[in-house]
Design an enzyme around this catalytic site. Sequence first.
Site, PDB file in Angstrom:
ATOM      1  N   LYS A   1       0.822  -1.219   0.000  1.00 41.60           N
ATOM      2  CA  LYS A   1       0.000   0.000   0.000  1.00 41.60           C
ATOM      3  C   LYS A   1       0.853   1.266   0.000  1.00 41.60           C
ATOM      4  O   LYS A   1       0.521   2.230  -0.681  1.00 41.60           O
ATOM      5  CB  LYS A   1      -0.938   0.028   1.218  1.00 41.60           C
ATOM      6  CG  LYS A   1      -1.866  -1.170   1.342  1.00 41.60           C
ATOM      7  CD  LYS A   1      -2.869  -1.265   0.198  1.00 41.60           C
ATOM      8  CE  LYS A   1      -3.436  -2.675   0.125  1.00 41.60           C
ATOM      9  NZ  LYS A   1      -3.855  -3.119  -1.186  1.00 41.60           N
TER      10      LYS A   1
ATOM     11  N   GLU B   1      -3.803  10.133   7.843  1.00 41.77           N
ATOM     12  CA  GLU B   1      -4.515  10.775   6.733  1.00 41.77           C
ATOM     13  C   GLU B   1      -5.618  11.668   7.254  1.00 41.77           C
ATOM     14  O   GLU B   1      -6.187  11.409   8.318  1.00 41.77           O
ATOM     15  CB  GLU B   1      -5.162   9.713   5.815  1.00 41.77           C
ATOM     16  CG  GLU B   1      -4.178   8.989   4.941  1.00 41.77           C
ATOM     17  CD  GLU B   1      -4.852   8.052   3.945  1.00 41.77           C
ATOM     18  OE1 GLU B   1      -6.104   7.959   3.943  1.00 41.77           O
ATOM     19  OE2 GLU B   1      -4.115   7.422   3.175  1.00 41.77           O
TER      20      GLU B   1
ATOM     21  N   HIS C   1     -16.635  -3.505   4.867  1.00 42.99           N
ATOM     22  CA  HIS C   1     -15.723  -3.557   3.733  1.00 42.99           C
ATOM     23  C   HIS C   1     -16.058  -4.651   2.730  1.00 42.99           C
ATOM     24  O   HIS C   1     -15.218  -5.038   1.921  1.00 42.99           O
ATOM     25  CB  HIS C   1     -14.266  -3.638   4.203  1.00 42.99           C
ATOM     26  CG  HIS C   1     -13.950  -2.534   5.179  1.00 42.99           C
ATOM     27  ND1 HIS C   1     -13.894  -1.207   4.808  1.00 42.99           N
ATOM     28  CD2 HIS C   1     -13.770  -2.550   6.523  1.00 42.99           C
ATOM     29  CE1 HIS C   1     -13.667  -0.464   5.881  1.00 42.99           C
ATOM     30  NE2 HIS C   1     -13.593  -1.244   6.936  1.00 42.99           N
TER      31      HIS C   1
ATOM     32  N   ARG D   1      -7.020  -7.212 -11.305  1.00 41.18           N
ATOM     33  CA  ARG D   1      -7.781  -8.396 -11.723  1.00 41.18           C
ATOM     34  C   ARG D   1      -9.140  -7.953 -12.232  1.00 41.18           C
ATOM     35  O   ARG D   1      -9.502  -6.787 -12.126  1.00 41.18           O
ATOM     36  CB  ARG D   1      -8.012  -9.305 -10.518  1.00 41.18           C
ATOM     37  CG  ARG D   1      -8.652  -8.516  -9.361  1.00 41.18           C
ATOM     38  CD  ARG D   1      -9.131  -9.390  -8.236  1.00 41.18           C
ATOM     39  NE  ARG D   1      -9.129  -8.688  -6.958  1.00 41.18           N
ATOM     40  CZ  ARG D   1     -10.057  -7.846  -6.514  1.00 41.18           C
ATOM     41  NH1 ARG D   1     -11.104  -7.582  -7.247  1.00 41.18           N
ATOM     42  NH2 ARG D   1      -9.951  -7.260  -5.342  1.00 41.18           N
TER      43      ARG D   1
HETATM   44  C1  MV4 Z   1     -10.570   6.217   4.323  1.00 37.35           C
HETATM   45  C2  MV4 Z   1     -11.838   6.685   4.731  1.00 37.35           C
HETATM   46  C3  MV4 Z   1     -11.943   8.002   5.088  1.00 37.35           C
HETATM   47  N1  MV4 Z   1     -10.862   8.817   5.074  1.00 37.35           N
HETATM   48  N2  MV4 Z   1      -9.511   7.068   4.316  1.00 37.35           N
HETATM   49  C4  MV4 Z   1     -11.698   1.615   4.004  1.00 37.35           C
HETATM   50  C5  MV4 Z   1     -10.978   0.522   3.272  1.00 37.35           C
HETATM   51  C6  MV4 Z   1      -9.662   1.077   2.939  1.00 37.35           C
HETATM   52  N3  MV4 Z   1      -9.137   0.530   1.735  1.00 37.35           N
HETATM   53  C7  MV4 Z   1      -9.891   2.550   2.858  1.00 37.35           C
HETATM   54  N4  MV4 Z   1     -11.059   2.820   3.634  1.00 37.35           N
HETATM   55  C8  MV4 Z   1     -11.386   4.069   3.990  1.00 37.35           C
HETATM   56  N5  MV4 Z   1     -10.361   4.956   3.964  1.00 37.35           N
HETATM   57  C9  MV4 Z   1      -9.680   8.332   4.697  1.00 37.35           C
HETATM   58  N6  MV4 Z   1      -8.627   9.143   4.706  1.00 37.35           N
HETATM   59  C10 MV4 Z   1     -12.911   5.777   4.721  1.00 37.35           C
HETATM   60  C11 MV4 Z   1     -12.684   4.469   4.365  1.00 37.35           C
HETATM   61  C12 MV4 Z   1     -13.833   3.615   4.423  1.00 37.35           C
HETATM   62  C13 MV4 Z   1     -14.427   3.075   3.275  1.00 37.35           C
HETATM   63  C14 MV4 Z   1     -13.921   3.282   2.003  1.00 37.35           C
HETATM   64  C15 MV4 Z   1     -14.513   2.727   0.889  1.00 37.35           C
HETATM   65  C16 MV4 Z   1     -15.647   1.983   1.019  1.00 37.35           C
HETATM   66  C17 MV4 Z   1     -16.188   1.740   2.259  1.00 37.35           C
HETATM   67  C18 MV4 Z   1     -15.579   2.275   3.395  1.00 37.35           C
HETATM   68  C19 MV4 Z   1     -16.140   2.030   4.652  1.00 37.35           C
HETATM   69  C20 MV4 Z   1     -15.543   2.565   5.757  1.00 37.35           C
HETATM   70  C21 MV4 Z   1     -14.395   3.342   5.647  1.00 37.35           C
END
Ligand code: MV4
Length: 655
Positions: A116, A200, A235, A292
């Site tokens: 990542k 972040e 997720h 993918r």
């Molecule tokens: C975030 C966010 C809010 N702010 N980053 C969740 C999975 C991971 N790959 C990244 N995620 C998130 N990162 C910042 N700076 C909120 C999420 C997140 C989320 C993102 C996409 C789809 C569903 C989600 C559910 C909860 C939190």
Amino acid sequence: MFNKILIANRGEIACRVIRTARRLDIKTVAVYSQADENALHVKKADEAVFIGPSASSKSYLVIDNIIAAALKTGAEAIHPGYGFLSENADFAQACADNNLVFIGPPISAIESMGSKSAAKNIMQHAGVPLVPGYHGDEQSLSVLKQAADEMGYPVLLKAVAGGGGKGMRQVWSAEDFESELSIAKSEALSSFANDDMLVEKYLTAPRHVEFQVFCDVHGNALHIFERDCTIQRRHQKVIEEAPAPNFSQELREQMGQAAIRAAQAIDYQGAGTVEFLLDEDGSFYFMEMNTRLQVEHPVTEMISGQDLVEWQLKVANREPLPLKQSDLKINGHAFEARIYAEDPNNDFLPTSGRLIDLEEPALNNSVRVDTGVLEGDEVSPFYDPMISKLIVWGENRPAALAKLKHALNDYKISGITTNISFLKRLAAHQSFAKAELDTGFIEHHQQSLFSKNECNYAHLLPIMALFLMLDRKRNCTASVWSQGNAWRLNQSNTQILNVTVNGNEHQISLRDLSSQYRINLAGKSYDLSAELHDNKLEAVIDGHKQSFTILNSNEGYCLFSDDQEIEFALSRPDFGDSNSNTSLSNFKAPMNGTIVELLVSKGDTVKQDQALIIIEAMKMQHTIKAPSDGEISELFYALGDLVDGGTELLSFEEL
Ligand code: MV4
């Protein structure tokens, strides 16, 4: 083009790939584990090779077995599907070492996106926007806290080694920073053996918007628009759609170009997905790139008219992309709902068992079902519990949504609990209709999405009684009246039926008036006429004609009305031998997973419903609870152990 390909996967995606291969006159080889001996993907392929025991760690994840199957059958290329080995660089390398074409990106691209923090650095250089934050090596409290103070609260702490939402922690004010950091670090250390953190800016209500990209070996690159996958639960995506609602053409162009830059930054080839967080103010930020074909690719196919598997095969065969960016147009709107074997009223715990009856909606150009199972098949605890995907298309979002609701209503499964009723409530939700989407949607609307008024079935009792009577009549035309058990002969044409619903027994009297029936139930009387054809009951109740579907189920039947599905049975005579507490104690791992918390020790006494073990699988955590007060007589596994689905985890003695 290839003459023969091997599909290193199972279930719906294996069937999906076979469908396109067959249309292109490419022969197909399936692989299968013990549990999948009679699976649909094995029946659909031209040939199939056994690759090992049911646990995927011993079959679908064994690189050598899959390579051997390809060599033995003379396959020239391998399609990995999604999950399993699809993003495994060692597998792509093993393909190359054996002169097999890996239908996916170059090994270097898989590797670049595997880490990542490395991925973020590459994207920063390529001018792909990242969430404002700190990604540095210096990890002292003062440096991390200063970064947080400078960007302003709330901030999100993310484990560098994390992913899929694990090891994330919100910090809402400077005073909380130190304590939250120490919790985040200890979680990260135990989960990933690495407690390095990213800091972040925390976006409180973002959307998940991802772009489908394609690149060929000749340097061509384009995007096939976006998908909105904001509706997620822990997720896991639940409903996806394309195009993203409330999305301007200008934003589409900006994000699409950023997605292409992301792909080109890693010399990508094939199908890829660039995921973004889209903030309320229209800012967007790179999250990750999936190297993918995605589960939700069909919504892109529905609005673009393209077959993405065909594109993958062409790119893998070193052909140029079939179209240019300017050839692609969005046509209408599409939704995908993932049908899972899981229980929404029991924390979405996976369910397994036999699909006793299975009725799909009528399929046509605007209703598609991608499935890997047939009626009568077993959903085993070994694999992801997704049963199928329902994909619908409409001229615009409201039309597609109406289609989704209709098709969900027509999708009927008995034998195992599914999430269909939950999907119906989501699809019918006012805020979903208005596309008021953010990643907290399901959590915010808990109340309305998990309403328990499903237990309100009184108005359906006459239907159940009528069905039982007509079903009995058609099965034993000889003599309905001579059957024993719950059927009692009263007067010449009145019967008393005992019907069990949710453990409650209801006594219903039913009088046959030759062209009509009169039902008496809890002091009320109803006049009905009805016809039963196969599993459809058409009933006219006090002048209101309605149609119901009744399928066979485990203990009896399952009645589907507009918004409910409810199990019922003709009560059996009580032989006095019933042991009331037989099926409650289940200490089996619901699927392959890791023991992430062991909350009890051997010899502990526990209370009913106390959490005993938490197992994590498929990015979800499942809690094994005590079915009653009792004592832990034995624990078979330790913290961190990998266990196969179906494995007994502990032994328990009721107190
Ligand atoms: C975030 C966010 C809010 N702010 N980053 C969740 C999975 C991971 N790959 C990244 N995620 C998130 N990162 C910042 N700076 C909120 C999420 C997140 C989320 C993102 C996409 C789809 C569903 C989600 C559910 C909860 C939190």
